[in-house]
Design an enzyme around this catalytic site. Structure first.
Site, PDB file in Angstrom:
ATOM      1  CD  GLU A 154      -8.900  -3.122  -1.596  1.00  0.00           C
ATOM      2  OE1 GLU A 154      -9.462  -3.163  -0.499  1.00  0.00           O
ATOM      3  OE2 GLU A 154      -8.061  -3.973  -1.947  1.00  0.00           O
ATOM      4  CG  ASP A 203      -1.759  -1.237   1.401  1.00  0.00           C
ATOM      5  OD1 ASP A 203      -2.153  -1.827   0.381  1.00  0.00           O
ATOM      6  OD2 ASP A 203      -2.009  -1.640   2.549  1.00  0.00           O
TER       7      ASP A 203
END
Ligand code: FUB
Length: 484
Positions: free
Chosen positions: A218, A21
């Site tokens: 997402e 991430d």
């Protein structure tokens, strides 16, 4: 070409570091990466506290550990540390301070911490809330806050992006079943934590206004470059990062395309996930513009699970009309060109990996046993163990590891190091079909001791890929190779 010691690889952080991430930002003369922190061997995402890494803007192979920047127990709602710090983002407020945004796994609220320096230490500031004090995510009709992406625009206005595809059951959120219609944006006050303008739906996850076959899932990530807003997200395929672009931060986003897939799906027209060029799993990251070059940061999967993800990055090619091409996964992402055609390399920098049966997708449903015949990246020793080496385990008949790219100059020999029960040959070629043979190394490994095997090698000088396919009985762990 840079000296070997300073070459940049993929994954670009040390072999025993697991940062998914990752959001890259330039602060001063360094690039900082803010990501989650997986724990090698853990049964869940993000079990470690946030750390930060940085590199000089002109030396993207020279990453420095900045230490732990925020601990999950610092948030007063998580004193016992039971909730996990998921994908963060960082923005500089109008006051010049650094603001860190995070979600605790599926709790459905957004925390904010603040620091005076880019690498912290960050102190808890508050949870994103309405002017009346109600937490965002707790008001009737609120969306489910997840994967915050933050932008402070040139005029000082602050935008917070968020969203998640799948409905989240009440047992996970702490009492409320939360369901999103897609990706959202809201505006914050200059205090960086109070809602100024309520959320609005930006990217429906289905139907009119969604992005067909690349619907928002997402991983909201936002940048503004040359007056345009670039929104990067993970689609419902999960293994790809796509982008949408607009002239406004709050509407008018047009779908741009896939920037990267952690299995090279959609590249060269291949849409078949079984033909992917690496093991699929979720991915998340962000764009970086540096010295007029664009990059996409993302993560790959290791250890036959979704819980030991590693930070990778690729340079993007921009078309004349301003759109971006999909970048292939490479071993040399931030290097600014191919790796040196001589030297020692860890097998861990393979950007492609598949078995005789192709690849698979690592997710909660796919237990390890489904991958018993497949090669995978792993390490000996536990998470955080210093000096432990990463390697490709379980190289069996038909398994292929691919490396892109090298600048070959007078290659004459290749050595490979392995251990295991293998008895066969490692065919090495410049193409995945193994037609342009470079070398053929006979291998008979020892179960416990790493041993080196060598063969003469030939390839034309210049930039090329290298694919290695094992043919034979048994299996081996592949640690490193040397080009001479
Ligand atoms: O790292 C935990 C979760 O996995 C992130 O919040 C998602 O974007 C996915 O990368």
């Amino acid at each position: 070409m840079k000296k070997e010691a300073k070459q940049a690889f993929n994954p670009y952080l040390p072999e025993n570091e697991y940062i998914p991430d990752g959001e890259p930002y330039v602060f001063g003369d360094r690039v900082y990466v803010y990501g989650s922190h997986d724990r090698f061997g853990a049964p869940m995402f993000c079990m470690n506290d946030y750390v930060c890494w940085s590199a000089p803007v002109d030396e993207l192979g020279d990453w420095r550990y900045e230490g732990v920047i925020y601990r999950k127990k610092q948030d007063p709602k998580n004193k016992l540390g039971l909730r996990l710090l998921f994908a963060p983002d960082v923005a500089v407020g109008v006051d010049g301070r650094y603001y860190l945004y995070y979600a605790f796994d599926f709790l459905g609220i957004t925390g904010v911490a603040v620091a005076d320096e880019p690498a912290g230490p960050f102190e808890f500031l508050g949870h994103v809330h309405y002017a009346d004090g109600t937490l965002w995510g707790r008001k009737k009709g609120d969306s489910f806050p997840f994967d915050p992406g933050v932008l402070v625009d040139e005029d000082g206005r602050v935008y917070l992006y968020s969203g998640f595809y799948t409905p989240v059951p009440a047992i996970i959120t702490g009492g409320r079943k939360l369901q999103n219609r897609g990706g959202y944006v809201l505006e914050l006050e200059a205090d960086m934590v109070t809602v100024k303008e309520p959320e609005k739906l930006l990217f429906p996850k289905e139907g009119a206004g969604s992005f067909p076959n690349h619907e928002f899932f997402e991983a909201s990530s936002i940048r503004k470059y040359n007056g345009k807003y670039y929104f990067v997200y993970s689609s419902r395929h999960n293994h790809e990062l796509c982008y949408a672009v607009s002239d406004s931060p709050t509407n008018g986003f047009r779908y741009g395309g896939t920037l990267v897939s952690n299995g090279d799906v959609f590249l060269d027209g291949n849409e078949d996930e079984l033909q992917a060029r690496n093991y699929l799993g979720n991915t998340h990251g962000g764009m970086l513009c540096l010295n007029d070059k664009y990059y996409i940061f993302y993560h790959r999967q290791t250890n036959r699970s979704s819980y030991a993800r590693q930070a990778c990055a690729e340079e993007l090619v921009q078309n004349e009309d301003g759109s971006f091409q999909q970048a292939p996964m490479t071993s040399c992402g931030l290097n600014g060109g191919p790796l040196s055609g001589t030297g020692k390399y860890g097998a861990r920098i393979a950007c492609n990996l598949w078995s005789k049966h192709g690849v698979g997708r690592y997710d909660a449903k796919n237990r390890r046993k489904l991958f018993k015949d497949h090669p995978y990246f792993t390490q000996d020793g536990k998470d955080g163990h210093e000096n432990c080496r990463q390697y490709i385990a379980n190289m069996r008949d038909g398994a292929v590891a691919g490396f892109k790219y090298f600048d070959f100059r007078g290659l004459s020999e290749i050595c490979v190091m392995g251990r295991g029960t293998a008895d066969g040959v490692l065919r090495i070629a410049a193409d995945a079909d193994m037609k342009c043979e470079i070398a053929c190394v006979s291998i008979k490994t020892d179960k416990k001791v790493w041993k080196t095997f060598a063969a003469d090698a030939r390839i034309e000088d210049g930039r090329n890929s290298m694919f290695m396919r094992f043919e034979g009985g048994g299996r081996f762990d592949f640690l490193e190779f040397e080009l001479r």
